[in-house]
Design a protein around this motif. Structure first.
Motif, PDB file in Angstrom:
ATOM      1  N   GLN A 325       0.835  -1.208   0.000  1.00 43.81           N
ATOM      2  CA  GLN A 325       0.000   0.000   0.000  1.00 43.81           C
ATOM      3  C   GLN A 325       0.864   1.249   0.000  1.00 43.81           C
ATOM      4  O   GLN A 325       0.621   2.202  -0.739  1.00 43.81           O
ATOM      5  CB  GLN A 325      -0.893   0.008   1.249  1.00 43.81           C
ATOM      6  CG  GLN A 325      -2.004  -1.031   1.214  1.00 43.81           C
ATOM      7  CD  GLN A 325      -2.719  -1.105   2.564  1.00 43.81           C
ATOM      8  OE1 GLN A 325      -2.198  -0.689   3.577  1.00 43.81           O
ATOM      9  NE2 GLN A 325      -3.911  -1.651   2.571  1.00 43.81           N
ATOM     10  N   VAL A 326       1.907   1.237   0.823  1.00 47.34           N
ATOM     11  CA  VAL A 326       2.743   2.430   0.978  1.00 47.34           C
ATOM     12  C   VAL A 326       3.584   2.691  -0.263  1.00 47.34           C
ATOM     13  O   VAL A 326       3.632   3.800  -0.782  1.00 47.34           O
ATOM     14  CB  VAL A 326       3.667   2.286   2.216  1.00 47.34           C
ATOM     15  CG1 VAL A 326       4.682   3.425   2.276  1.00 47.34           C
ATOM     16  CG2 VAL A 326       2.832   2.262   3.479  1.00 47.34           C
ATOM     17  N   PHE A 327       4.254   1.629  -0.762  1.00 48.46           N
ATOM     18  CA  PHE A 327       5.216   1.828  -1.848  1.00 48.46           C
ATOM     19  C   PHE A 327       4.579   1.804  -3.227  1.00 48.46           C
ATOM     20  O   PHE A 327       4.922   2.576  -4.089  1.00 48.46           O
ATOM     21  CB  PHE A 327       6.302   0.750  -1.793  1.00 48.46           C
ATOM     22  CG  PHE A 327       7.180   0.859  -0.580  1.00 48.46           C
ATOM     23  CD1 PHE A 327       8.075   1.901  -0.461  1.00 48.46           C
ATOM     24  CD2 PHE A 327       7.086  -0.063   0.441  1.00 48.46           C
ATOM     25  CE1 PHE A 327       8.885   2.018   0.658  1.00 48.46           C
ATOM     26  CE2 PHE A 327       7.887   0.051   1.563  1.00 48.46           C
ATOM     27  CZ  PHE A 327       8.786   1.092   1.673  1.00 48.46           C
ATOM     28  N   GLN A 329       1.084   1.664  -4.004  1.00 47.21           N
ATOM     29  CA  GLN A 329      -0.187   2.333  -4.240  1.00 47.21           C
ATOM     30  C   GLN A 329      -0.236   3.727  -3.638  1.00 47.21           C
ATOM     31  O   GLN A 329      -1.210   4.446  -3.790  1.00 47.21           O
ATOM     32  CB  GLN A 329      -1.329   1.475  -3.662  1.00 47.21           C
ATOM     33  CG  GLN A 329      -1.464   0.128  -4.378  1.00 47.21           C
ATOM     34  CD  GLN A 329      -2.154  -0.914  -3.506  1.00 47.21           C
ATOM     35  OE1 GLN A 329      -2.819  -0.574  -2.547  1.00 47.21           O
ATOM     36  NE2 GLN A 329      -1.989  -2.176  -3.845  1.00 47.21           N
ATOM     37  N   GLY A 330       0.836   4.084  -2.869  1.00 44.03           N
ATOM     38  CA  GLY A 330       0.888   5.432  -2.295  1.00 44.03           C
ATOM     39  C   GLY A 330      -0.091   5.657  -1.166  1.00 44.03           C
ATOM     40  O   GLY A 330      -0.301   6.782  -0.721  1.00 44.03           O
ATOM     41  N   ALA A 331      -0.739   4.602  -0.677  1.00 38.49           N
ATOM     42  CA  ALA A 331      -1.720   4.754   0.401  1.00 38.49           C
ATOM     43  C   ALA A 331      -1.004   4.685   1.755  1.00 38.49           C
ATOM     44  O   ALA A 331       0.200   4.556   1.831  1.00 38.49           O
ATOM     45  CB  ALA A 331      -2.767   3.645   0.303  1.00 38.49           C
ATOM     46  N   THR A 332      -1.788   4.785   2.829  1.00 35.68           N
ATOM     47  CA  THR A 332      -1.205   4.648   4.168  1.00 35.68           C
ATOM     48  C   THR A 332      -1.645   3.321   4.738  1.00 35.68           C
ATOM     49  O   THR A 332      -2.834   3.028   4.795  1.00 35.68           O
ATOM     50  CB  THR A 332      -1.697   5.782   5.094  1.00 35.68           C
ATOM     51  OG1 THR A 332      -3.111   5.790   5.108  1.00 35.68           O
ATOM     52  CG2 THR A 332      -1.167   7.111   4.638  1.00 35.68           C
ATOM     53  N   GLY A 333      -0.701   2.509   5.147  1.00 37.42           N
ATOM     54  CA  GLY A 333      -1.017   1.186   5.689  1.00 37.42           C
ATOM     55  C   GLY A 333      -1.187   1.244   7.187  1.00 37.42           C
ATOM     56  O   GLY A 333      -0.446   1.923   7.890  1.00 37.42           O
ATOM     57  N   GLY A 334      -2.155   0.539   7.716  1.00 38.45           N
ATOM     58  CA  GLY A 334      -2.445   0.555   9.149  1.00 38.45           C
ATOM     59  C   GLY A 334      -1.365  -0.102   9.979  1.00 38.45           C
ATOM     60  O   GLY A 334      -1.348   0.031  11.192  1.00 38.45           O
TER      61      GLY A 334
END
Length: 408
Positions: A325-327, A329-334
């Motif tokens: 997610q972080v790398f 998809q650029g999202a923030t992972g829980g």
């Protein structure tokens, strides 16, 4: 590569664990015909071991995989002194209560890597306080001390380096090598132990034990050491900018543990897969031959396998999902490290130190000046920058590999 007949030495050799052995042929013969009880000592100086101890833990695992009996020796007695080997100064002395708590924390790590029980090849954990605490000084000097030459003890690198640098070596610490040798002789006589293993810095101590067991009781025992594990750039394995990579979940989140392995240098991937995972050798050969960005797949397999072994499959999967997610998809992972901020928020410097990305405010300022810090994807250079999270967490990044969340 030397050809061995025992499964034990074949396994250790093929996966890169062997540096020195006291009598390779006799040990090979012994391991080919009977179960060999072998041990490694760990001083309980903290409530968790770190990645620097992982080669030794894996050695015990390999011993069990090859059909032999691994014994974890906790240094409840020797830990009161501290191993002086290649240290610049004496360790702080620790009390019985702290030692007991540390042993309990460390046992949790070993239960992930070894199968404990009462069977002939089941792992066993013993504590040298059980026999060292009751030693009487005069009988010990007479029965054990007489086998040691001070001239020879002074010639060991671990002692010599301290003396050459004119750094104090206490009589207490000087006794450590005698006690460690006595552990081997005691366990050989009372528990049938035939093998001691350890890092290359333990060679002198192990040889002392081999000789003492023979002199005191006529027991033939053996020693194996592993090479010093450094990274391809010459750095110390397991040391990062943020300190030790702890094996216990309470000491280091699983995401950070996974990420440590994912950040392995290209040149180290094959070697680390051999040493720190159970991935088959033919698969490792395929993975280490990958070129360019494809090697990243091998790093993810290393991270998954190492994290699964130490933290369990769920933790490894969650860490991998978060990383994706972080790398990707650029999202923030829980699963990222996080710091909670009050309604007034906190400064970017407090965020960087609170997440453990830097060791000091000075280092945080330097990273800001370098343009290495991002907040929600935007570069921040102002040390007074205030992060005020709303309902959504704010993502803070240092470079391309460290990411954390600031939550309300």
């Amino acid at each position: 590569m030397t050809h061995y007949k025992s499964e034990l030495l074949t396994l250790l050799s093929s996966r890169g664990y062997i540096h020195q052995m006291t009598d390779a042929q006799s040990l090979d013969d012994l391991a080919a015909k009977q179960i060999v009880p072998g041990y490694i000592g760990f001083d309980p100086t903290a409530s968790s071991l770190h990645v620097g101890s992982l080669v030794q833990i894996m050695l015990l695992r390999r011993l069990q995989q090859a059909g032999h009996k691994p014994i974890v020796l906790m240094g409840g007695g020797t830990g009161k002194i501290g191993d002086p080997s290649f240290k610049d100064e004496a360790r702080k002395l620790i009390d019985d209560e702290t030692i007991a708590a540390n042993v309990a924390g460390i046992k949790k790590v070993f239960e992930k890597f070894l199968t404990f029980g009462d069977g002939p090849t089941d792992a066993l954990m013993v504590n040298n306080a059980d026999w060292l605490n009751g030693i009487e000084y005069i009988p010990f000097l007479r029965d054990v001390g007489r086998h040691f030459s001070v001239n020879r003890m002074l010639s060991f690198d671990s002692v010599k380096l301290r003396l050459d640098r004119e750094q104090s070596l206490s009589f207490l610490e000087f006794n450590y090598m005698i006690l460690q040798a006595y552990d081997f002789a005691h366990m050989a006589k009372g528990m049938g132990v035939r093998l001691q293993m350890g890092g290359s810095d333990q060679w002198g101590n192990i040889v002392n034990g081999v000789e003492l067991a023979r002199r005191m009781d006529g027991n033939e025992v053996y020693g194996v050491t592993t090479p010093l594990i450094t990274t391809a750039d010459g750095g110390k394995m397991g040391k990062t900018m943020n300190g030790a990579v702890w094996l216990n979940e309470e000491a280091l989140p699983s995401y950070d543990y996974w990420q440590f392995w994912r950040n392995t240098q290209d040149a180290d991937v094959g070697r680390f897969l051999r040493l720190f995972t159970d991935v088959p050798l033919d698969e490792i050969e395929r993975l280490e031959a990958l070129q360019g960005s494809d090697i990243n797949e091998a790093k993810k397999i290393l991270a998954d396998a190492a994290t699964t072994m130490c933290r369990g499959e769920e933790a490894a999967q969650a860490a991998r999902d978060t990383a994706q997610q972080v790398f990707e998809q650029g999202a923030t992972g829980g699963d990222l490290p996080s710091v909670a901020a009050g309604a007034e928020g906190l400064t970017i410097i407090a965020a960087l130190t609170g997440l453990g990305f830097v060791a000091s405010n000075k280092e945080a300022r330097r990273k800001l000046e370098e343009g290495a810090v991002k907040v929600d994807g935007d570069v921040v250079r102002d040390p007074q920058y205030q992060i005020v999270p709303s309902t959504d967490a704010v993502k803070v990044s240092l470079g391309s590999k460290k990411h954390g969340l600031i939550t309300l």
